[in-house]
Design an enzyme around this catalytic site. Structure first.
Site, PDB file in Angstrom:
ATOM      1  N   GLY A  96       5.150   9.476 -21.144  1.00 12.17           N
ATOM      2  CA  GLY A  96       4.230   9.286 -20.025  1.00 12.17           C
ATOM      3  C   GLY A  96       3.222   8.205 -20.343  1.00 12.17           C
TER       4      GLY A  96
ATOM      5  NE  ARG B 123      11.387  12.155 -18.405  1.00  8.84           N
ATOM      6  CZ  ARG B 123      11.572  12.240 -17.099  1.00  8.84           C
ATOM      7  NH1 ARG B 123      12.735  11.892 -16.575  1.00  8.84           N
ATOM      8  NH2 ARG B 123      10.629  12.698 -16.313  1.00  8.84           N
TER       9      ARG B 123
ATOM     10  CG  ASP C 294       4.502  16.359 -27.811  1.00  3.00           C
ATOM     11  OD1 ASP C 294       4.792  15.645 -26.833  1.00  3.00           O
ATOM     12  OD2 ASP C 294       4.399  17.590 -27.757  1.00  3.00           O
TER      13      ASP C 294
ATOM     14  CB  THR D 138      -0.516  11.858 -24.576  1.00  2.04           C
ATOM     15  OG1 THR D 138      -0.575  12.968 -23.659  1.00  2.04           O
ATOM     16  CG2 THR D 138      -1.143  12.305 -25.877  1.00  2.04           C
TER      17      THR D 138
ATOM     18  CG  ASP E 134      -1.034  16.090 -21.435  1.00  3.73           C
ATOM     19  OD1 ASP E 134      -1.621  15.837 -20.373  1.00  3.73           O
ATOM     20  OD2 ASP E 134       0.187  16.266 -21.507  1.00  3.73           O
TER      21      ASP E 134
ATOM     22  CG  ASP F  99      -0.489  17.387 -26.013  1.00  2.77           C
ATOM     23  OD1 ASP F  99      -0.561  16.200 -26.372  1.00  2.77           O
ATOM     24  OD2 ASP F  99       0.437  17.834 -25.324  1.00  2.77           O
TER      25      ASP F  99
ATOM     26  NE  ARG G 200       3.181  17.440 -21.050  1.00  6.76           N
ATOM     27  CZ  ARG G 200       3.763  16.645 -21.906  1.00  6.76           C
ATOM     28  NH1 ARG G 200       5.059  16.489 -21.874  1.00  6.76           N
ATOM     29  NH2 ARG G 200       3.057  15.992 -22.814  1.00  6.76           N
TER      30      ARG G 200
END
Lengths: 328, 328, 328, 328
Positions: free
Chosen positions: B16, B77, B108, B131, B133, B135, B177
């Site tokens: 992303g 992707r 990740d 990212t 996120d 995370d 997410r």
């Protein structure tokens, strides 16, 4: 009203909120005080008229609000005002406060209510067009429309960043019940590939044409703005159709939703609201009634309520052609 | 590589996209050229490695991109890279260009791919955490997180304008997410009443408590941020439940969606990306391999891929308590 | 104070205003009410203490202010507070209101005043670092710094549009009395070519080097950020020198000025202010006194006033090297 | 030109840059290619005509530029073009490329140059009004004006945050050589107390009146926008005078400067530029020459160069009255 008595007016916002409503409240309040009136702020639209949520306003009450989204007077739907009893109650409250005129800021539903009340009680009401949809006849622009257009454009700019990075087809749904102004102008402003709007009956053909020869030829991503109106199917409906017929497309949907109503108003909306608010007071001084303040060719005009809410404001066809020529 | 030969490195973005990826590309490119390297931009992530979409970059290629969202290298992707054959093909392409190291910017999934490839071919790879996120373990912040947080806050500010005007309960769904950083910090930053995040198992109780004693007591509107993770039910699920149990509430849902990934990066993200990009080149010079660049206590650190992608970065519980205390 | 009596605290903002002060006021007020305290808002900094401009605050007083720049408590310079008599007067006012502790939000001057007052009357004071300059020791960041940095970056982004179009050399002066944080980080964030900051004694050499081999080689425009500190000469001084020595350069100056202090705070500043505000109440409960709330490695810390106002917070040298490597 | 030959046109930007110029470049390029023309981008205004910095443009050259400030074609002053020899040289270059018409985007100086060249060589030129000053006759708005107005408003919003917090009198200088559009409309949009503009001869009286009964009565801060024109004295001049005559006022000056020219264009400017760009191609097809594209009452109009550059566009006096009534 006797000559030596100070005149009192009320102001309210009704229906969906729109950026610039606060700038309009400020303008009406200050221009009215400048003219020697007393000003009352009425909370929650017609509801506050019935429940008597009314407060006298000084110039300070509207200080430092010109830049704020929403409406400090709040807004609400009011079923009671749709009944004769509710309106009688509202009238009694106005009489009790000595309020002899109203300035109503809102969209076509709000102005329809104003027209009924004004006729019923021979009450002086001036309307201001406050709606992001720009769907009121007799005015080039409504308060909130330019801000919503810029908000949509900023969102599409952001989505294009990621659309371009990922090479996708995006359907972005924008507001505009039965009016394609936001979708069409938003598409031109954001360099989108197409707009699907309710005014164009053949919208499915638009999509076919778009898919047939439009995107994925020289372009690596495409963005289509879709008006939320049921007649367009909405972004979800279009996306479903494309996914079924063109399964190899990487389709995404984004529904911009309520954020389109908020935000600090643009310069255009603040100036429009300021001019219209001052003009509403001029109209009161001029003993106008049952008119909406409009802007035409950069001049203030008075539009009878009956004309304004007819709701058949046409889309400029030149814009559709421009969009098509620039999305090659 | 012989001593008198100029070293060549490749750079790619994967997964992303996130705001600040362009600032990172610029930093890696310039710091590498400053260090005497040749730099190759690889298009569309691992896909471009396989299809040989590779171009040599000069400092001009990255001029005037620090402020742009998305990634000029694009991202995609790539299933082929998950196969041994695909990776072999990628390795051959790299060999052909004389590229002896890669800088991979992504989340990740991207770093997992990097780790496998690095181990398989003994290839030198440095990762940058890109990212929204936040995370990734081992770094206080990831590139794009601060921008996404500000984008969310700006959207909630707009929605609050209309929520306050209409006195409504809004559930706003944000990305993240399985990680509640955006929802929790977004709620604090926007003055929301609550955040429903996956890290807290008892999220349903949160909602009960919120409804039981939280909003509609002294407040005239409430905003709840909800992480998109399935374990929270999402904004739609929560709204359905509230509507069923509390039918008199005026509930609205807004799903912010893809616009959270776009936009011009904030100062924090541009500086972070610039520092991390320069540090990636330092790491190459330092003969590091299989490490992600992280930031800890405002200092650059090297985090082994295996640690970074473990993905168990904890939420700061102090923040949850702060949110509760400030939403009274 | 007896055990069964409700504790009362006061809150004030002092010195130059900074974005996020309102978020801090909101956080202190709500966390204090959550803890069972009474809260008093004190207007115009120390001046309002002396003139008794004090009002009790409920949670509503701080509703919908988290997003606003400036300070609803206003701020002012106060010479009387620099005298023993003035401070005695302030103390008497506090006693009259039953206020037993203060939370002071401001920069080093404000905290110096707080320290003197606290010592003189054994009064419990907690400080919050509120200044865009980021020049307080013992905290990684001050409230307002991140917003000012982003404001500067947005301005430089705009100026770069026109600088690039016209191929010019711009000197842009930013705030930061004797502290180069805004100039240095602003330069990295905006992709500027250099920063001239007071911490570096050889700043003239920086300029010589910049002119000698830096801009106009491969670049068609250059932007240099200059801290306003007298030791740098400011943007005007530097421009004069360049114009004299390199008359063929098209040099322009822009002084960003007061707009750097305003604007809606960023997510970072709102979260920082919220956490620090809640921590100030924790510190009061914890019977701390004469400490400033700081943030270190994302954890709240208490910094004695005497340490915080020493004012020797160092610039990170890695950043200077990063800027040079990325401006090739 | 023979019937079977593809027509070639050139496009350039000249004079001060303005936001929306890129949107105009995109629109001209795409509408021209849509019409079957070849399109050449000419760098650095008239200078690139003489030095032959000319490149053929495809639709891709103008992809993803609609949202960017500045001009990808750059702009420059060009003394040679003011000579007969320079213009002859430019004409020869155009002949060599087979370019039979030009679209020139710029302000009155640029259109004056276009008019001379068009007359001298019987060359077909269409002008687009690109200037933030809005001082071209025959069009309601110029490309860049709406963006500059919003930029000014955003800056004043920020300064008001700090002005209100500190209770000060601010003079803010904005662009607008001999034209008060930005100052007057900027003042209304930002809720400033007054605008000092060149169109009003008695500007000193404005200031006297303002000081005599205007600010510091019920207001705790005042903001005055000042056009940069020498006839107003500028913000510095006014501040000096106030400081001398009213030494107890806390007066501040801010000169917004070059940032007013930059930034991503607003929706209005992007749509205006898109429509005007498409209309320029229509005008070429229509065999128009020596006209500027204007917009009047939301319709495209052709304005002869001689009329457009007369430069006597009047200020709407209603706006001055509105400003005064709303600043009580």
């Amino acid at each position: 009203m006797e000559a030596n008595e100070q005149r009192a007016i009320g102001i309210l916002t009704s229906g969906g909120d729109a950026p610039g409503m606060n700038a309009a409240i400020r303008a009406v309040t200050r221009a009215a005080i400048f003219a020697g009136f007393k000003v009352f702020g009425i909370m929650r639209g017609y509801k506050g008229l019935i429940t008597d949520e009314i407060e006298e306003f000084s110039t300070q009450n509207v200080s430092n609000i010109i830049q704020r989204g929403g409406t400090i007077l709040k807004t609400a739907r009011c079923k009671e005002f749709q009944t004769k009893e509710g309106r009688q109650c509202a009238y009694d409250v106005l009489q009790r406060h000595g309020i002899s005129a109203l300035v109503v800021i809102g969209g076509d539903g709000s102005l329809t209510g104003a027209r009924i009340f004004a006729n019923e009680f021979q009450f002086q009401i001036i309307g201001l067009p406050g709606t992001i949809d720009n769907d009121l006849y007799g005015t080039d622009s409504t308060i909130g429309y330019d801000t919503a257009l810029n908000t949509i454009m900023d969102c599409v700019d952001k989505i294009r960043d990621t659309a371009t990075s990922h090479e996708r087809l995006f359907f972005i749904e924008v507001m505009g019940r039965d009016a394609g102004f936001l979708a069409l102008n938003g598409a031109i402003a954001s360099g989108a590939e197409a707009a699907i709007i309710p005014e164009v009956a053949t919208q499915e053909d638009q999509l076919d044409e778009l898919i047939a020869n439009g995107f994925r030829k020289s372009k690596n991503s495409s963005i289509v703005l879709v008006a939320e109106s049921p007649s367009t199917g909405g972004a979800m409906g279009l996306a479903e159709r494309v996914k079924k017929e063109y399964p190899n497309y990487d389709v995404r949907v984004s529904i911009l939703g309520h954020l389109q109503r908020g935000g600090s108003p643009t310069a255009y909306d603040r100036i429009l609201a300021s001019r219209m608010g001052a003009a509403a007071v001029d109209a009161l001084l001029d003993d106008q009634r049952n008119v909406m303040i409009g802007i035409k060719n950069d001049e203030i005009v008075y539009v009878p309520f009956t004309k304004a809410i007819k709701n058949d404001k046409p889309i400029n066809r030149e814009l559709m052609s421009t969009l098509r020529r620039l999305s090659i």
